[in-house]
Design a protein around this motif. Structure first.
Motif, PDB file in Angstrom:
ATOM      1  N   ILE A  10     -86.293  28.035 -52.553  1.00 23.89           N
ATOM      2  CA  ILE A  10     -86.876  27.286 -51.443  1.00 23.89           C
ATOM      3  C   ILE A  10     -87.138  28.255 -50.295  1.00 23.89           C
ATOM      4  N   SER A  11     -88.250  28.122 -49.643  1.00 23.12           N
ATOM      5  CA  SER A  11     -88.571  28.960 -48.493  1.00 23.12           C
ATOM      6  C   SER A  11     -88.991  28.069 -47.330  1.00 23.12           C
ATOM      7  N   LYS A  12     -88.435  28.328 -46.152  1.00 25.12           N
ATOM      8  CA  LYS A  12     -88.794  27.567 -44.958  1.00 25.12           C
ATOM      9  C   LYS A  12     -88.447  28.390 -43.725  1.00 25.12           C
ATOM     10  N   GLU A  13     -88.565  27.792 -42.545  1.00 23.99           N
ATOM     11  CA  GLU A  13     -88.211  28.477 -41.300  1.00 23.99           C
ATOM     12  C   GLU A  13     -86.999  27.808 -40.667  1.00 23.99           C
ATOM     13  N   VAL A  14     -86.136  28.637 -40.039  1.00 24.75           N
ATOM     14  CA  VAL A  14     -84.961  28.125 -39.335  1.00 24.75           C
ATOM     15  C   VAL A  14     -84.773  28.930 -38.062  1.00 24.75           C
ATOM     16  N   SER A  15     -83.927  28.414 -37.169  1.00 20.01           N
ATOM     17  CA  SER A  15     -83.574  29.144 -35.946  1.00 20.01           C
ATOM     18  C   SER A  15     -82.122  28.837 -35.598  1.00 20.01           C
ATOM     19  N   ALA A  16     -81.627  29.504 -34.562  1.00 18.38           N
ATOM     20  CA  ALA A  16     -80.200  29.453 -34.241  1.00 18.38           C
ATOM     21  C   ALA A  16     -79.714  28.062 -33.875  1.00 18.38           C
ATOM     22  N   GLY A  17     -80.563  27.212 -33.393  1.00 14.94           N
ATOM     23  CA  GLY A  17     -80.109  25.889 -32.976  1.00 14.94           C
ATOM     24  C   GLY A  17     -79.934  24.897 -34.105  1.00 14.94           C
ATOM     25  N   GLU A  18     -80.222  25.311 -35.326  1.00 12.84           N
ATOM     26  CA  GLU A  18     -80.228  24.374 -36.443  1.00 12.84           C
ATOM     27  C   GLU A  18     -78.933  24.420 -37.242  1.00 12.84           C
ATOM     28  N   THR A  19     -78.775  23.399 -38.085  1.00 13.13           N
ATOM     29  CA  THR A  19     -77.662  23.339 -39.025  1.00 13.13           C
ATOM     30  C   THR A  19     -78.232  23.390 -40.435  1.00 13.13           C
ATOM     31  N   LEU A  20     -77.679  24.258 -41.229  1.00  9.36           N
ATOM     32  CA  LEU A  20     -78.141  24.454 -42.593  1.00  9.36           C
ATOM     33  C   LEU A  20     -77.211  23.723 -43.546  1.00  9.36           C
ATOM     34  N   HIS A  21     -77.777  22.895 -44.388  1.00  9.35           N
ATOM     35  CA  HIS A  21     -76.954  22.211 -45.393  1.00  9.35           C
ATOM     36  C   HIS A  21     -76.934  23.030 -46.672  1.00  9.35           C
ATOM     37  N   ILE A  22     -75.734  23.326 -47.129  1.00 12.39           N
ATOM     38  CA  ILE A  22     -75.523  24.066 -48.369  1.00 12.39           C
ATOM     39  C   ILE A  22     -74.910  23.126 -49.391  1.00 12.39           C
ATOM     40  N   ASP A  23     -75.534  23.000 -50.536  1.00 15.87           N
ATOM     41  CA  ASP A  23     -74.937  22.202 -51.605  1.00 15.87           C
ATOM     42  C   ASP A  23     -74.849  23.039 -52.866  1.00 15.87           C
ATOM     43  N   MET A  24     -73.745  22.887 -53.570  1.00 20.26           N
ATOM     44  CA  MET A  24     -73.473  23.676 -54.769  1.00 20.26           C
ATOM     45  C   MET A  24     -73.018  22.766 -55.895  1.00 20.26           C
ATOM     46  N   ALA A  25     -73.520  23.005 -57.080  1.00 22.98           N
ATOM     47  CA  ALA A  25     -73.124  22.248 -58.263  1.00 22.98           C
ATOM     48  C   ALA A  25     -71.737  22.674 -58.713  1.00 22.98           C
ATOM     49  N   ALA A  26     -71.170  21.968 -59.661  1.00 19.77           N
ATOM     50  CA  ALA A  26     -69.892  22.378 -60.248  1.00 19.77           C
ATOM     51  C   ALA A  26     -70.023  23.778 -60.829  1.00 19.77           C
ATOM     52  N   GLY A  27     -69.106  24.684 -60.424  1.00 20.65           N
ATOM     53  CA  GLY A  27     -69.207  26.070 -60.863  1.00 20.65           C
ATOM     54  C   GLY A  27     -70.398  26.790 -60.272  1.00 20.65           C
ATOM     55  N   GLY A  28     -70.892  26.294 -59.146  1.00 14.46           N
ATOM     56  CA  GLY A  28     -72.165  26.755 -58.620  1.00 14.46           C
ATOM     57  C   GLY A  28     -72.071  27.735 -57.475  1.00 14.46           C
ATOM     58  N   GLY A  29     -73.245  28.000 -56.908  1.00 16.44           N
ATOM     59  CA  GLY A  29     -73.337  28.943 -55.816  1.00 16.44           C
ATOM     60  C   GLY A  29     -74.585  28.741 -54.992  1.00 16.44           C
ATOM     61  N   TYR A  30     -74.711  29.577 -53.975  1.00 12.38           N
ATOM     62  CA  TYR A  30     -75.812  29.452 -53.015  1.00 12.38           C
ATOM     63  C   TYR A  30     -76.016  30.818 -52.366  1.00 12.38           C
ATOM     64  N   THR A  31     -77.257  31.239 -52.232  1.00 13.54           N
ATOM     65  CA  THR A  31     -77.567  32.432 -51.451  1.00 13.54           C
ATOM     66  C   THR A  31     -78.805  32.185 -50.612  1.00 13.54           C
ATOM     67  N   ALA A  32     -78.926  32.956 -49.553  1.00 12.69           N
ATOM     68  CA  ALA A  32     -80.107  32.870 -48.692  1.00 12.69           C
ATOM     69  C   ALA A  32     -80.369  34.230 -48.065  1.00 12.69           C
ATOM     70  N   ILE A  33     -81.640  34.560 -47.942  1.00 12.26           N
ATOM     71  CA  ILE A  33     -82.083  35.766 -47.247  1.00 12.26           C
ATOM     72  C   ILE A  33     -82.859  35.306 -46.020  1.00 12.26           C
ATOM     73  N   LEU A  34     -82.425  35.734 -44.842  1.00  8.49           N
ATOM     74  CA  LEU A  34     -83.056  35.319 -43.590  1.00  8.49           C
ATOM     75  C   LEU A  34     -83.716  36.527 -42.943  1.00  8.49           C
ATOM     76  N   THR A  35     -85.034  36.467 -42.819  1.00  3.39           N
ATOM     77  CA  THR A  35     -85.823  37.569 -42.276  1.00  3.39           C
ATOM     78  C   THR A  35     -86.470  37.116 -40.973  1.00  3.39           C
ATOM     79  N   PRO A  36     -86.306  37.877 -39.866  1.00  4.22           N
ATOM     80  CA  PRO A  36     -86.915  37.447 -38.602  1.00  4.22           C
ATOM     81  C   PRO A  36     -88.435  37.405 -38.689  1.00  4.22           C
ATOM     82  N   ILE A  37     -89.019  36.426 -38.017  1.00  7.51           N
ATOM     83  CA  ILE A  37     -90.466  36.243 -38.001  1.00  7.51           C
ATOM     84  C   ILE A  37     -91.021  36.860 -36.728  1.00  7.51           C
ATOM     85  N   GLY A  38     -91.994  37.731 -36.863  1.00  5.50           N
ATOM     86  CA  GLY A  38     -92.629  38.319 -35.699  1.00  5.50           C
ATOM     87  C   GLY A  38     -91.886  39.524 -35.156  1.00  5.50           C
TER      88      GLY A  38
END
Length: 645
Positions: free
Chosen positions: A617-645
Motif C-alpha cells: 500500500i502506498s499513501k501520504e502521511v504526516s506527523a499529526g496522524e495516527t497509523l493503524h498497524i494490523d498483523m495476522a497470526a504469526g504476521g508482521g508489518y513494515t513501512a518505508i517513509l520517504t519525505p516528499i519535496g
C-alpha cells in the motif's frame, strides 16, 4: 548522587541522574550491593568478591581507604550505529578504593546499574580461582533462562528462552547471559556483562531460591580432537583457576539493565556504553550492508543452464543477484575451501580469484567462512592470503566456547582483521560484550537460535521471534539470518534441508529487516526464489542495516514488538506478532513537519491460508496522524517513509 558521612562509613548510596534508580552498598565482612527502582526493591544485598591463588581475596574483609565520585554527561558517536548514531552517556559513579590495592566501581544510569573490580596488584600474573557473583532478587520473578547442560560450560549460545520462575531453577541448572527477568510489579531487567577482556564469560546457576550464582569455565590446559570431527574437542585437563591475567587491570562490568516496560528494552544500549571506546585510527573502510548467503538454501538454485553447487558458476549467479538488488556482499560458507581445515586452498570447482574479480567488477564484496581453530593456528598466513585475493571479510565459526582463551581469540581476530581492513562476523559465538565498539569491524555476532534451525527442527516460531528482541538482542547485534521465502502458518511447517522454510508469514520475515539489530544483514534464501518475486525483493532490499535513531513503539516479550527507525531522511517501521493476530494505533509523533510517502508491506487478506500472501500500500502521511498497524497470526508489518519535496 552519593550519600555518606565519611570515607569510613559502612554504607553508601548512589543515585541515577534522574534519581529513580538507587544502588545501596554495604561494606562490612564483605561487600554487597542492592538495587531499587522507584522504591521497588529489585535486588537484595548481593555479595561480590574474588579468591586468588596467592591468598589475596579482594572483597573479603574489605576496608575502604578512599571514595571517589563523579558524574558524566556526554554523547557517544557510534561508528557503526546499531540502534542510534548518537548515544547519551549519562551516569553517576562511585569508586571505593580498598586497602590491598584494589577498587570496586559502581555506576548508576537512568536505564541500569553496573559494577566491576579494578586491581592494582602489580604487572606479574595473577590466577583467579573464584569470583563471587550473586543476584539475590527480592521477588520470585519470571525469568527467561537460556538453559545449558554442558558440564564444561561450553556453549554455542543457541538455547531457547523459555519462561520460568526463579524458585523453579535448581542448583544443577545453569544458563548463559543475557538473562531477562520481570518482577511481579512489572519492572523488567536484563542481566549481562560488558567489557570482557582476557577473562571468561559468566554463567548463572539456579539455587532453587530467588538467588542466582555465578560460575566460569576453567582454563583449558590440555585438549584433544574429538574422533571423526573437524571442530569438536575433548577437554583432557583443566586448571583450578578460570583466569590467569595481569595484576593491574579492570575486570568485566556486571550489569543489570532496568526498564519500566518491555518496550524500553528495545532502545537500550547499556553493553555498548560500558564497552571500551574505538581503538581504530581509520574506520571509513568498514561498510555494513546486506548479504546474499548460500548455506541456508543449500545452493539450491534453479532455472539455470549449469549444475548448481559450490562452484564458480553458482557464485557468479549470487553476485549477479546481489548486484541487481543492491546487496553489498555475498558469503561463501562452509565448503568453499578444499577442506574445512585447509583455508588456503579453494575447492577445485571454485576459481576464487576469478570470482572475486568478477564480484569486484559488479561492486559486490566477498566474505569467506572459516573454521576458528585453523584460523587461530595460521591467522597471519590465512588473512594475508584473503587480502591478496581481495576478500572483504571473514565469517569465523564453531568456537562454541566461552573460556579465557576464546575471549582472547576474539580480540586477536578483531585486531588482525582490522589491521588488514577486513570485516569480522562471529558465528558459533558467545553473546556480544562490547567488542564491536572497540573494534567496529566486528560487524556481527550469531549467538542466537536463528533461522538456520528451521532446517532440522520446529522451534523457530513467531513466539520465539518475538522473544529475541527482549532477550538476546539486548546484548548487541544479532545475526539471525532472516529472509525466508517459503513461509508457512502454524500447522503447515515441515523440515527440509534443501528447501527450508519459515513459520509465520512473509510480512513477519520482512519485519526482521527493521526489528533485528544486524549491521551485516543476511538474505538467507535462494536467489532463484527472490528473483521470481522482484517486487517483494526490491522492497526488502531497500532497508538499511544501521540506524541513526531507534524509537520503540510497542513491545511485550513473546507477544509483539514494533519500532520506528531513522536512516538519513527516511523512517522505517517494523512490527511482528506471535501466533495472535493484533493491531496497534501508532501516533506518528516521531516525524517532523514534512509530509511523507509511506510504502507499507503488510499481511495479505489471505495470509491465514497462504502465509506468503502480502499486500503493498502506498499513501501520504504526516506527523499529526495516527497509523493503524494490523498483523495476522504469526504476521508482521513494515513501512518505508520517504519525505516528499
Amino acid at each position: 548522587m552519593l550519600i555518606h558521612t565519611t570515607v569510613f562509613a559502612k554504607d553508601y548510596t548512589l543515585l541515577s541522574p534522574d534519581k529513580k534508580i538507587t544502588i545501596k552498598i554495604s561494606v562490612e565482612k564483605n561487600i554487597t550491593w542492592s538495587v531499587l527502582k522507584d522504591q521497588e526493591l529489585l535486588l537484595k544485598p548481593s555479595a561480590m568478591s574474588m579468591i586468588l591463588n596467592d591468598g589475596r581475596n579482594p572483597g573479603i574483609v574489605p576496608v575502604v581507604s578512599k571514595t571517589i565520585s563523579k558524574s558524566v554527561n556526554q554523547t557517544i558517536v557510534s561508528i557503526i550505529p546499531v540502534k542510534n548514531k548518537l548515544i547519551p552517556e549519562i551516569y553517576n559513579e562511585l569508586k571505593l578504593r580498598m586497602k590491598g590495592n584494589y577498587s570496586i566501581e559502581f555506576r548508576a544510569y537512568n536505564d541500569g546499574v553496573a559494577y566491576r573490580f579494578v586491581t592494582e596488584l602489580g604487572p606479574r600474573p595473577i590466577e583467579i580461582n573464584y569470583e563471587e557473583v550473586a543476584f539475590n532478587f527480592k521477588e520470585n520473578c519470571q525469568i527467561y533462562l537460556p538453559k545449558e547442560n554442558n558440564p564444561e560450560l561450553q556453549s554455542h549460545y543457541e538455547a531457547d528462552f523459555k519462561p520460568a520462575k526463579l524458585e523453579e531453577i535448581p542448583a544443577t541448572q545453569y544458563g548463559y547471559l543475557p538473562l531477562y527477568i520481570a518482577t511481579p510489579g512489572g519492572t523488567k531487567m536484563v542481566v549481562t556483562e560488558a567489557d570482557l577482556h582476557d577473562y571468561p564469560n559468566l554463567f548463572l546457576y539456579g539455587t532453587g531460591t530467588r538467588t542466582l550464582t555465578g560460575n566460569f569455565p576453567k582454563v583449558i590446559l590440555e585438549s584433544s580432537p574429538k574422533p571423526n570431527s573437524d571442530r569438536a574437542e575433548i577437554i583432557v585437563k583443566k586448571a583450578v583457576y578460570h583466569a590467569k591475567t595481569t595484576g593491574n587491570r579492570t575486570f568485566p562490568w556486571r550489569t543489570i539493565i532496568i526498564s519500566s516496560s518491555d518496550k524500553g528494552l528495545l532502545e537500550n544500549e547499556m553493553v555498548y556504553k560500558l564497552a571500551r571506546p574505538n581503538t581504530l585510527t581509520g574506520t571509513d573502510w568498514i561498510k555494513p550492508g546486506k548479504v546474499a548467503w548460500d548455506w541456508w538454501n543449500d545452493n539450491n538454485i534453479y532455472g539455470v543452464d549449469f549444475k548448481s553447487g559450490i562452484n564458480t558458476e553458482t557464485y557468479k549467479y549470487y553476485v549477479d543477484f546481489a548486484s541487481a538488488y543492491g546487496l553489498d556482499y555475498i558469503i561463501l560458507d562452509e565448503g568453499w575451501s578444499r577442506t574445512t581445515t585447509d583455508l588456503l586452498a579453494p575447492n577445485p570447482q571454485l576459481d576464487i580469484e576469478g570470482l572475486i574479480k568478477y564480484a569486484t567488477s559488479k561492486k559486490v564484496g566477498v566474505i569467506l567462512w572459516a573454521l576458528w581453530k585453523p584460523l587461530d593456528q595460521h591467522m597471519d598466513a590465512i588473512l594475508d592470503q584473503y587480502v591478496k585475493w581481495g576478500v572483504k571479510g571473514v565469517k569465523v565459526d564453531f568456537m562454541a566456547r566461552a573460556d579465557q582463551y576464546m575471549v582472547n581469540f576474539y580480540e586477536r581476530a578483531a585486531q588482525e582483521t582490522a589491521r588488514r581492513k577486513l570485516l569480522l562476523d562471529l558465528h558459533g559465538a558467545y553473546k556480544p560484550v562490547g567488542l564491536n565498539r572497540q573494534y567496529p569491524n566486528v560487524i556481527n555476532y550469531e549467538g542466537v537460535r536463528g533461522m538456520e534451525n528451521n532446517k532440522w527442527e520446529e522451534t523457530i516460531t513467531p513466539v520465539h521471534n518475538t522473544t529475541l528482541p527482549f532477550t538476546r538482542m539486548v546484548a548487541g547485534p544479532m545475526d539471525y539470518t532472516p529472509g525466508a521465502m517459503l513461509n508457512t502458518n502454524k500447522d503447515e511447517f515441515h523440515i527440509s534441508m534443501t528447501s527450508p522454510m519459515s513459520r509465520g508469514t512473509r510480512a513477519h520475515q520482512a519485519s526482521m529487516y527493521v526489528l533485528y539489530d544486524s549491521p551485516l544483514q543476511m538474505f538467507c534464501d535462494n536467489p532463484s526464489n527472490y528473483l521470481r518475486e522482484p517486487v517483494y525483493t526490491h522492497y526488502i532490499a531497500r532497508f538499511p542495516t544501521v540506524w541513526d535513531k531507534t524509537v520503540a513503539l510497542e513491545g511485550k516479550i513473546s507477544e509483539y514488538a514494533v519500532v520506528a527507525r531513522k536512516n538519513g531522511n527516511n523512517w522505517y517501521i517494523g512490527g511482528m506478532t506471535n501466533w495472535d493476530a493484533r493491531g496497534f494505533d501508532i501516533p506518528l509523533t516521531f516525524l517532523d513537519g514534512k509530509k511523507y510517502k509511506i510504502e507499507i508491506l503488510k499481511d495479505g487478506i489471505n495470509a491465514g491460508k497462504h502465509a506468503a500472501d502480502y499486500q503493498l500500500i502506498s499513501k501520504e502521511v504526516s506527523a499529526g496522524e495516527t497509523l493503524h498497524i494490523d498483523m495476522a497470526a504469526g504476521g508482521g508489518y513494515t513501512a518505508i517513509l520517504t519525505p516528499i519535496g
